[in-house]
Design a protein around this motif. Structure first.
Motif, PDB file in Angstrom:
ATOM      1  N   ALA A  77       0.819  -1.210   0.000  1.00  0.00           N
ATOM      2  CA  ALA A  77       0.000   0.000   0.000  1.00  0.00           C
ATOM      3  C   ALA A  77       0.856   1.265   0.000  1.00  0.00           C
ATOM      4  O   ALA A  77       0.488   2.274  -0.575  1.00  0.00           O
ATOM      5  CB  ALA A  77      -0.927  -0.015   1.219  1.00  0.00           C
ATOM      6  N   ASP A  78       2.036   1.202   0.631  1.00  0.00           N
ATOM      7  CA  ASP A  78       2.903   2.385   0.686  1.00  0.00           C
ATOM      8  C   ASP A  78       3.773   2.504  -0.569  1.00  0.00           C
ATOM      9  O   ASP A  78       4.681   3.327  -0.615  1.00  0.00           O
ATOM     10  CB  ASP A  78       3.780   2.332   1.939  1.00  0.00           C
ATOM     11  CG  ASP A  78       4.651   1.081   1.975  1.00  0.00           C
ATOM     12  OD1 ASP A  78       4.675   0.348   0.963  1.00  0.00           O
ATOM     13  OD2 ASP A  78       5.284   0.838   3.015  1.00  0.00           O
ATOM     14  N   GLY A  79       3.489   1.646  -1.576  1.00  0.00           N
ATOM     15  CA  GLY A  79       4.212   1.746  -2.833  1.00  0.00           C
ATOM     16  C   GLY A  79       5.470   0.919  -2.890  1.00  0.00           C
ATOM     17  O   GLY A  79       6.061   0.765  -3.953  1.00  0.00           O
ATOM     18  N   SER A  80       5.898   0.366  -1.756  1.00  0.00           N
ATOM     19  CA  SER A  80       7.121  -0.435  -1.784  1.00  0.00           C
ATOM     20  C   SER A  80       6.837  -1.788  -2.420  1.00  0.00           C
ATOM     21  O   SER A  80       5.720  -2.288  -2.377  1.00  0.00           O
ATOM     22  CB  SER A  80       7.653  -0.625  -0.358  1.00  0.00           C
ATOM     23  OG  SER A  80       6.657  -1.246   0.441  1.00  0.00           O
ATOM     24  N   GLU A  99      -2.125  -6.956   4.283  1.00  0.00           N
ATOM     25  CA  GLU A  99      -2.246  -6.551   2.886  1.00  0.00           C
ATOM     26  C   GLU A  99      -2.602  -7.721   1.981  1.00  0.00           C
ATOM     27  O   GLU A  99      -3.132  -7.526   0.897  1.00  0.00           O
ATOM     28  CB  GLU A  99      -0.943  -5.894   2.439  1.00  0.00           C
ATOM     29  CG  GLU A  99      -0.619  -4.695   3.329  1.00  0.00           C
ATOM     30  CD  GLU A  99       0.102  -3.611   2.577  1.00  0.00           C
ATOM     31  OE1 GLU A  99       0.053  -3.615   1.345  1.00  0.00           O
ATOM     32  OE2 GLU A  99       0.730  -2.773   3.249  1.00  0.00           O
TER      33      GLU A  99
END
Lengths: 338, 317, 294
Positions: A77-80, A99
């Motif tokens: 979700a944080d793009g990582s 997630e």
């Protein structure tokens, strides 16, 4: 859907160490999954579909009993981006149930019999989101309401044995959705349930998916369910992908003889004559994974097999309409009537 | 739950009845029956014995005798000791606390260590620890309790002088609670050994059973840390069958207590049984047999109650 | 069941007997136990002829000889008797009682278990409740009380140990028979007009034999232990005849000065009992019989 894939699995392999030598349960499986998409994973029991999903969740026994190969890049979700297969156990645990979550086949035995269902849903929220016990329980109540459990807030203090199978599966879904996952893996979530309950659960999953935009990997051997829910279909046989593509072409114009066999073994009623279409079972059984045939794994059961099929394994190759097929003879068979 | 408990209660009463028949039969099987002691009195005549038999109702049919005996038993009249004519119940109750103290300490030691060993063995199955624990448990089950007691006395009392070789407290007294505890250590550990083995074996099996269940996979799928899964999800389920074990183990523990008491000259019920056997004091022997069976029944009943409280699935039925 | 087990195909069906033997061989402790039992039996049977001492010969000038002293490999006791020869003679008695009591209790337990399991109904309830009731008494209590009533000898001790240790076998057999009874081949035998006794002993018994063998092996271990307890407490084999248990009842007095008097007999009991327990455990694995450990 041309977005960045949420999950990109490349060359996944899962091998169990057994007394009788290595057992390849999943071989060279690759696929991509985008947000909001539903991928149906189809195959007989023993085809490796459940093992593949458990491997993605890292819920298979650790090495040396099981060795994993390939990679599975997940976009958090944080793009990582993380490779699920190589992630440290602690980091994986923080993703799992948060997630990426999973619903299992057996609602009757998948809930802890000695804990109240509210607590069982709340603990994931407390653990992943650091919520207070009270807030987590309130959220658990909302989730139960959302999955259609009547009198949800009172049911928080129920024990699993108070609930029917369908209700328990709803609890399992609520549990899986507790932290609004980006990917949900549903391993035959409706197999153990009555047909009417089955339909309700499928409907519910579709609704929730629509609301949250999550991607779903739906594992099933029920092709009726596939037609109901899937955007894309991946057919597995003896640990390999044998056909993959968008739902409608695969289901209506299957190229791989195995997929055809599966479709023909589903009872159907012709709406015009009310007579049943002829039902044909696939002859033979799934090969012993310890002694796989040298060529196409399906060749011994295939009506269209020729000597070349048994000699060397066929490649997975594009077969039009954006699909992939692992069959030496798909071109010849495409012209013949199904 | 009421039905469940009622059923268990009825079952216990049936067992109590059979147990009492066995006890009665043993006493009347004895050569000479309850009169054996008097028959040995020098100069006693046949007529006198017959008179006594009549007085004690021994000339009545056995069922009548049984009924009279049972009524006296339930009324608290357990007869009088041949040795000092004390009421049997009082004699036994005087010795029971020492035995219960020993048993309770041993069971606490056994449950704590046995459960720990069992859990560790289950989660590290086939590890060196697990193999040693398995072999150790089998050997512990094979060591005669009295011999283990002698070895402990030899090492810790005779050679090292750390622990007293016997008795419940220093003769002459005045040592206080610490003195009692000091005397308790060796016999409690000796009595606990077999139970540690039993508990570790059952706990390992129970834990292995639980950690392969679907709901444990669910707990892992939620992303809970392994420790939470073990203690919060697996432990409670794995302990449930162990409650029944605690009830079933009562007779074994009591038998072990008798032997331990003998080795450590512990003034409990087991020693009383041996002494009474030496004196052919049948009323006391009978009383102890009945008390021991009663303890076993109570142990089972308590285990059932505890299981009903601990297992939510029992509540509904 | 883990995924690996779910996936692993069933191994090819070997003949059951050879498969059981293969599994037993893999169980190292069981092999050790079997070897130890063979050695003990041979030593107890033949050993006394090879040792130039009389187990009952009292030699007060050579009391308390430590092990290896004065030609006595295991030393001498408080009456100057050779400890090794007494251990071997005691081994004859302990092993004999162990096997004989096992035979008695297994036979009785099997008959009770088969009867209860085969006929079912009120008879089953009565028999199994009786089993439960007997199990309420500590075995050692019952043994001591019975032993106090009778003249102790090898035969009577065998009988009373057998009489107090048949319950476990009865339970095991009853459970087996009850589940077997539901299976088709018993029904078939009955439909063909086989009598109750025929069905019980010709059809049910052979099929329940695995768990019976395991229970019997563990019963030998238990019987040896029980004989030791009773003799240690003074109600079993009487001096001057030696048994491993009664050799220990004087040992406590001399614990400080002659510890070997306590160590050897106790080690002998432990070795014998552990060996039978190991073999029982190996057989349980080999025959796939799930049973309690004691």
């Amino acid at each position: 859907m041309a977005q960045e894939p949420l999950l990109e699995v490349s060359h996944l392999s899962v091998t169990f160490a057994t007394e009788n030598g290595p057992l390849p349960a999943v071989r060279d499986v690759s696929f991509r999954l985008s947000a909001g998409e539903t991928l149906a994973l189809v195959g007989e029991s023993g085809s490796g579909k459940s093992v593949a999903s458990l491997a993605l969740m890292r819920l298979v026994p650790p090495a040396p009993r099981v060795s994993l190969g390939g990679s599975a890049h997940f976009c958090a979700a944080d793009g990582s981006r993380h490779d699920l297969l190589a992630l440290a156990p602690d980091a994986m645990r923080r993703l799992r149930g948060n997630e990426i979550s999973m619903i299992f086949q057996e609602p009757m035995t998948s809930l802890n019999p000695v804990h109240r269902i509210g607590e069982q849903i709340a603990e994931a929220i407390i653990f992943h989101q650091g919520a207070s016990h009270r807030a987590a329980l309130a959220r658990a109540g909302e989730l139960l309401e959302k999955v259609g459990i009547p009198d949800a807030h009172r049911r928080l203090s129920a024990f699993p044995h108070h609930l029917s199978g369908g209700m328990r599966q709803r609890v399992m879904i609520a549990m899986a959705l507790a932290c609004t996952p980006r990917v949900l893996i549903a391993d035959e979530p409706t197999t153990a349930l009555d047909v009417t309950v089955q339909a309700q659960i499928l409907e519910l999953l579709k609704e929730l998916q629509h609301a949250n935009g999550m991607a779903v990997v739906f594992i099933t051997h029920n092709l009726g369910v596939v037609a109901e829910i899937a955007d894309r279909v991946m057919v597995m046989y003896a640990g390999l992908i044998v056909e993959e593509g968008a739902m409608v072409p695969v289901m209506t114009r299957p190229r791989m003889p195995y997929t055809r066999g599966l479709l023909h073994s589903v009872p159907r009623i012709d709406p015009e004559t009310l007579g049943s279409a002829p039902l044909t079972a696939i002859p033979g059984t799934v090969p012993d994974p310890l002694h796989l045939p040298p060529g196409c794994a399906f060749a011994p059961r295939c009506a269209h097999a020729e000597p070349a099929c048994a000699a060397a394994p066929p490649p997975l190759e594009p077969a039009g309409e954006g699909r992939l097929v692992r069959c030496r003879r798909w071109r010849a068979l495409a012209e013949a009537p199904a | 739950m009421a039905n469940f408990l009622l059923g268990r209660l009825v079952q216990s009463l049936v067992l109590l009845f059979i147990v009492s028949v066995i006890g009665f039969a043993v006493l009347h099987l004895a050569p000479g029956g309850p009169l054996a002691q008097f028959a040995l009195t020098p100069g006693i005549s046949h007529a006198e014995l017959a008179r006594m038999a009549h007085q004690m109702g021994l000339d009545q049919p056995l069922p009548v005798q049984y009924w009279a005996w049972l009524r006296r038993l339930l009324g608290g009249d357990w007869g009088h000791s041949y040795r000092d004519n004390q009421p049997v119940l009082a004699v036994i109750l005087g010795r029971l606390p020492a035995t219960l103290e020993l048993m309770a300490t041993a069971i606490v030691i056994a449950v704590l260590t046995g459960v720990w060993i069992g859990v560790m063995g289950a989660i590290r199955r086939y590890s060196i620890f697990d193999m040693l624990a398995t072999i150790g448990a089998m050997i512990a089950l094979s060591i005669p309790t009295f011999w283990f007691g002698l070895i402990v006395i030899y090492i810790f009392s005779v050679n090292l002088g750390w622990l007293p070789p016997g008795n419940r407290s220093t003769i002459g007294g005045g040592g206080g609670i610490l003195d009692y505890l000091h005397h308790l250590i060796a016999p409690a550990i000796v009595l606990a050994l077999v139970e540690v083995a039993v508990w570790s074996r059952y706990m390992r099996a129970s834990m292995l059973d639980v950690i392969n269940q679907d709901f444990i996979r669910t707990a892992h799928a939620k992303g809970l840390p392994a420790r939470t899964v073990l203690w919060h999800h697996a432990m409670r389920n794995a302990l449930l069958p162990m409650i029944a074990l605690a009830g079933v183990e009562m007779p074994t523990l009591l038998g072990g207590a008798l032997v331990t008491e003998t080795v450590f000259t512990w003034p409990g019920m087991g020693r009383l049984l041996l002494d009474s056997l030496g004196y052919r004091d049948y009323p006391v022997v009978m009383g102890i047999l009945m008390v021991s069976a009663l303890l076993a029944l109570l142990g089972n009943l308590a285990a059932d109650l505890l299981a009903a409280v601990a297992d939510p699935r029992i509540r509904l039925r | 069941m883990s995924a690996a087990e779910a996936l692993a195909p069933a191994p090819p069906a070997a003949r059951p007997r050879s498969r059981a033997w293969r599994r037993f061989r893999r169980h190292r402790l069981a092999l050790f136990g079997a070897a130890a039992i063979v050695v003990m039996v041979i030593a107890a049977a033949a050993g006394p002829w090879l040792i130039p001492f009389d187990p009952l010969h009292i030699d007060l000038r050579h009391r308390f000889q430590p092990p290896a002293g004065g030609g006595h490999l295991f030393g001498t006791d408080q009456l100057g008797r050779d400890l090794l020869i007494r251990l071997l003679m005691a081994g004859r008695i302990s092993l004999t009682i162990g096997f004989a009591a096992m035979t008695v209790s297994t036979a009785f337990g099997t008959v009770v278990g088969i009867t209860a399991g085969y006929y079912g109904g009120a008879l089953r309830i009565a028999l199994m409740r009786f089993v439960d009731a007997v199990l309420c008494f500590p075995q050692i209590f019952l043994l001591l009380v019975l032993a106090a009533f009778i003249q102790p000898s090898i035969a009577t001790l065998t009988l009373i140990i057998g009489a107090t240790s048949w319950m476990e076998v009865a339970r095991v057999v009853e459970g087996q028979v009850r589940s077997l009874r539901e299976r088709d081949f018993i029904l078939a035998a009955e439909t063909l007009g086989a009598s109750g006794r025929y069905v019980m002993f010709r059809e049910l018994l052979p099929n329940a034999i695995g768990p019976i063998i395991v229970a019997a092996t563990l019963t030998v271990a238990r019987a040896i232990l029980m004989e030791a307890y009773v003799s240690f407490l003074g109600y079993g084999i009487q001096p001057p005849m030696a048994s491993w248990g009664n050799m220990l009842n004087n040992a406590q007095e001399y614990l400080a000065s002659a510890p070997w008097l306590a160590i050897f007999p106790g080690a002998a009991i432990t070795l014998a009992v552990a060996s039978f327990n190991f073999v029982g455990d190996g057989l349980r694995d080999a025959l796939d019989a799930r049973l309690d450990l004691h």
